[in-house]
Design a protein around this motif. Structure first.
Motif, PDB file in Angstrom:
ATOM      1  N   ALA A 203       0.842  -1.202   0.000  1.00 55.60           N
ATOM      2  CA  ALA A 203       0.000   0.000   0.000  1.00 55.60           C
ATOM      3  C   ALA A 203       0.876   1.250   0.000  1.00 55.60           C
ATOM      4  CB  ALA A 203      -0.891  -0.015   1.236  1.00 55.60           C
ATOM      5  N   GLY A 204       0.391   2.281  -0.657  1.00 54.18           N
ATOM      6  CA  GLY A 204       1.147   3.534  -0.692  1.00 54.18           C
ATOM      7  C   GLY A 204       0.447   4.534  -1.580  1.00 54.18           C
ATOM      8  N   ARG A 205       1.197   5.527  -2.018  1.00 58.98           N
ATOM      9  CA  ARG A 205       0.620   6.552  -2.895  1.00 58.98           C
ATOM     10  C   ARG A 205       1.695   7.012  -3.878  1.00 58.98           C
ATOM     11  NH1 ARG A 205       2.078  11.910  -0.941  1.00 58.98           N
ATOM     12  NH2 ARG A 205       2.905  11.830   1.176  1.00 58.98           N
ATOM     13  N   PRO A 206       1.255   7.602  -4.999  1.00 60.55           N
ATOM     14  CA  PRO A 206       2.233   7.991  -6.022  1.00 60.55           C
ATOM     15  C   PRO A 206       3.010   9.228  -5.625  1.00 60.55           C
ATOM     16  CG  PRO A 206       0.008   8.632  -6.674  1.00 60.55           C
ATOM     17  CD  PRO A 206      -0.137   7.863  -5.402  1.00 60.55           C
ATOM     18  N   GLY A 207       4.218   9.376  -6.171  1.00 60.31           N
ATOM     19  CA  GLY A 207       4.961  10.640  -6.082  1.00 60.31           C
ATOM     20  C   GLY A 207       4.324  11.632  -7.032  1.00 60.31           C
ATOM     21  N   TRP A 208       4.716  12.892  -6.883  1.00 63.90           N
ATOM     22  CA  TRP A 208       4.083  13.945  -7.682  1.00 63.90           C
ATOM     23  C   TRP A 208       4.466  13.840  -9.167  1.00 63.90           C
ATOM     24  CZ3 TRP A 208       6.573  19.289  -8.372  1.00 63.90           C
ATOM     25  CH2 TRP A 208       5.738  20.122  -9.130  1.00 63.90           C
ATOM     26  N   HIS A 209       5.754  13.610  -9.437  1.00 62.95           N
ATOM     27  CA  HIS A 209       6.230  13.703 -10.822  1.00 62.95           C
ATOM     28  C   HIS A 209       5.595  12.664 -11.736  1.00 62.95           C
ATOM     29  CE1 HIS A 209       9.106  16.342  -8.982  1.00 62.95           C
ATOM     30  NE2 HIS A 209       9.594  15.355  -8.246  1.00 62.95           N
ATOM     31  N   ILE A 210       5.365  11.466 -11.196  1.00 65.62           N
ATOM     32  CA  ILE A 210       4.870  10.369 -12.037  1.00 65.62           C
ATOM     33  C   ILE A 210       3.464  10.659 -12.567  1.00 65.62           C
ATOM     34  CG2 ILE A 210       3.819   8.965 -10.197  1.00 65.62           C
ATOM     35  CD1 ILE A 210       6.047   7.534 -12.957  1.00 65.62           C
ATOM     36  N   GLU A 211       2.707  11.455 -11.778  1.00 60.51           N
ATOM     37  CA  GLU A 211       1.353  11.837 -12.208  1.00 60.51           C
ATOM     38  C   GLU A 211       1.335  12.402 -13.609  1.00 60.51           C
ATOM     39  OE1 GLU A 211      -0.637  14.981 -10.221  1.00 60.51           O
ATOM     40  OE2 GLU A 211      -0.143  14.157  -8.258  1.00 60.51           O
TER      41      GLU A 211
END
Ligand SMILES: [Zn+2]
Length: 473
Positions: A203-211
């Motif tokens: 479980a986690g969340r994406p980094g900003w740049h990959i968006e």
């Protein structure tokens, strides 16, 4: 044939002709807002530049597909939601709405797509998996990092020295355990109290740049034409986007990168501590006219710093008054005799010079100079000989044509400012100007001013000592 546009490409730092992948079509990605607050006027300067870019390309005959992301999950939105004790979506919803309101207020055309990060987890995860599979990324304790050493031309956009790289604050936390301090995060392992999504790494969340990489490629393809943002996005955000995207696909990511310079206020960096920090809503509450704000923001070249001052807003409002007075004169002039050749010539000159100016890396000063040249010439004609049959609509359609880019010329398309309108000094100046016009027997001018004053509900009383005025009820 419209002129061929040329732009200053940050990638390579030179001005070059636009070379669309598909002739006549442009894929345009513009980094959108982080929806944790109301947009400030520095943000809006960048969005307005992007609006002028898109409108100019459309004006020059291109079909533009614009995509703008909404960053609705990152450190700032999560912190905000935690502080208010609400779900992430509930926290961001009013700021998304506020952002759309601001776009409408400034007549910024909405993008064709506004993808939200929280709705594109699958695309981001797929891209991170492909980077891991190709040896460009690695997992550590449930987080995944991009390996900068695996990318030979990392930093080619900003020209940063890769050995000096220290990633920005967006990726500063959760970074212990990286193989190399320069590496940046693609996926962040779950932390207590944070929203998370399942992934192959837990479980986690994406980094900003990959968006931005995942969402731009989803809507515009692996390679597309133009990517924009503010200069502060150049490094690390855009260098990271290039590194991820090109490492994942093996294809060039974007042909042309355009960056808008900062907006400063009264010559200083805008900051809350200096008390010079404004959202658009702050300015509207102060009675500033959004139309004048749009004019001011578009009138300074996007690669120059824009110094925002209240005097500059007033100057923009004064320029608009000159344009409004001209329009009013034209709308109310009587037509007689055959069409004047000078009107056709002035309209053709405006069209050619305006197109040339916007095609030249969005040279709006030259575009506005062409507009004011047209206003001067047609005013001269009105003074000298008046309009012939059909001249009124020729002049108005020439204005309407350039207003496809400017979107400020037609006052009827703007809501009135929330203030009480012009100050007493401004009204006094208009009254005196009308008296002067009457003395000089310029009745068209005098009548135009009388009608404008009537619109403002100013009651005029002509006395032997000059004109007195008062505000109507
Ligand atoms: Zn972005």
């Amino acid at each position: 044939m419209p002129p061929e546009p040329r732009f200053f490409n940050t990638l390579g730092r030179r001005t070059e002709p636009l070379a669309p992948r598909i002739p006549g079509r442009i894929g345009l990605y513009t980094c959108g807002p982080t929806v944790y607050n109301h947009a400030h006027i520095g943000n809006l300067r960048t969005f307005l530049f992007e609006d002028i870019l898109r409108r100019s390309l459309e004006y020059l005959g291109y079909q533009v597909q614009q995509v703008m992301n909404l960053t609705d999950v990152d450190d700032k939105t999560i912190r905000g939601a935690q502080e208010e004790g609400v779900a992430l979506d509930d926290y961001t919803a009013p700021y998304i709405e506020s952002f759309f309101e601001d776009l409408a207020t400034l007549r910024i055309q909405p993008a064709h797509e506004f993808p939200r990060a929280t709705e594109h987890l699958a695309e981001m995860i797929a891209m991170i998996e492909s980077l891991v599979a190709r040896g460009h990324a690695y997992e550590k304790d449930g987080s995944v990092f991009f390996r900068i050493a695996s990318d030979e031309d990392y930093g080619k956009l900003s020209g940063i020295d890769v050995d000096q790289v220290v990633q920005g604050d967006r990726v500063a936390s959760d970074e212990y355990g990286k193989d190399d301090v320069r590496d940046f995060v693609l996926w962040k392992a779950a932390k207590a109290g944070e929203p998370t999504w399942p992934s192959p790494w837990g479980a986690g969340r994406p980094g900003w740049h990959i968006e931005c990489s995942a969402m731009s490629m989803k809507y515009l393809g692996e390679s597309f034409d133009i990517h924009c943002g503010g200069v502060d996005n150049m490094f690390p955000h855009h260098d990271n986007e290039i590194a991820q995207s090109e490492s994942a696909t093996g294809q060039p990511f974007v042909t042309t990168w355009l960056h808008a310079e900062h907006l400063i206020v009264d010559g200083q960096k805008m900051s809350k501590s200096l008390g010079n920090f404004y959202t658009l809503k702050d300015l509207l509450e102060l009675g500033k006219d959004p139309r004048a704000i749009r004019y001011l923001l578009l009138s300074v070249h996007y690669r120059q710093k824009l110094n925002f001052t209240f005097e500059a807003v007033e100057a923009a409002a004064a320029a608009l008054r000159r344009l409004d007075d001209h329009r009013f004169r034209v709308e109310h002039a009587t037509e007689g005799g055959t069409a004047r050749t000078a009107v056709g010539e002035a309209a053709a000159t405006l069209q050619a010079d305006f197109a040339q100016a916007v095609a030249d890396d969005l040279n709006l000063s030259a575009a506005l100079a062409a507009l004011f040249g047209f206003v001067k010439e047609t005013n001269r004609l009105l003074d000298a000989e008046g309009l012939g049959e059909g001249d009124r609509s020729r002049i108005l359609s020439a204005l309407g044509d350039v207003d496809r880019v400017l979107a400020v010329l037609d006052p009827g398309r703007w809501e009135r400012p929330s203030s009480d309108g012009p100050t007493d000094d401004e009204i006094q100046a208009m009254v005196e100007e009308r008296d002067t016009a009457r003395r000089e027997r310029d009745f068209a001018r005098a009548d135009a001013l009388r009608d404008r004053l009537a619109e403002l509900e100013i009651v005029l009383e002509d006395t032997p000592d000059g004109t007195r005025w008062k505000r109507g009820s």
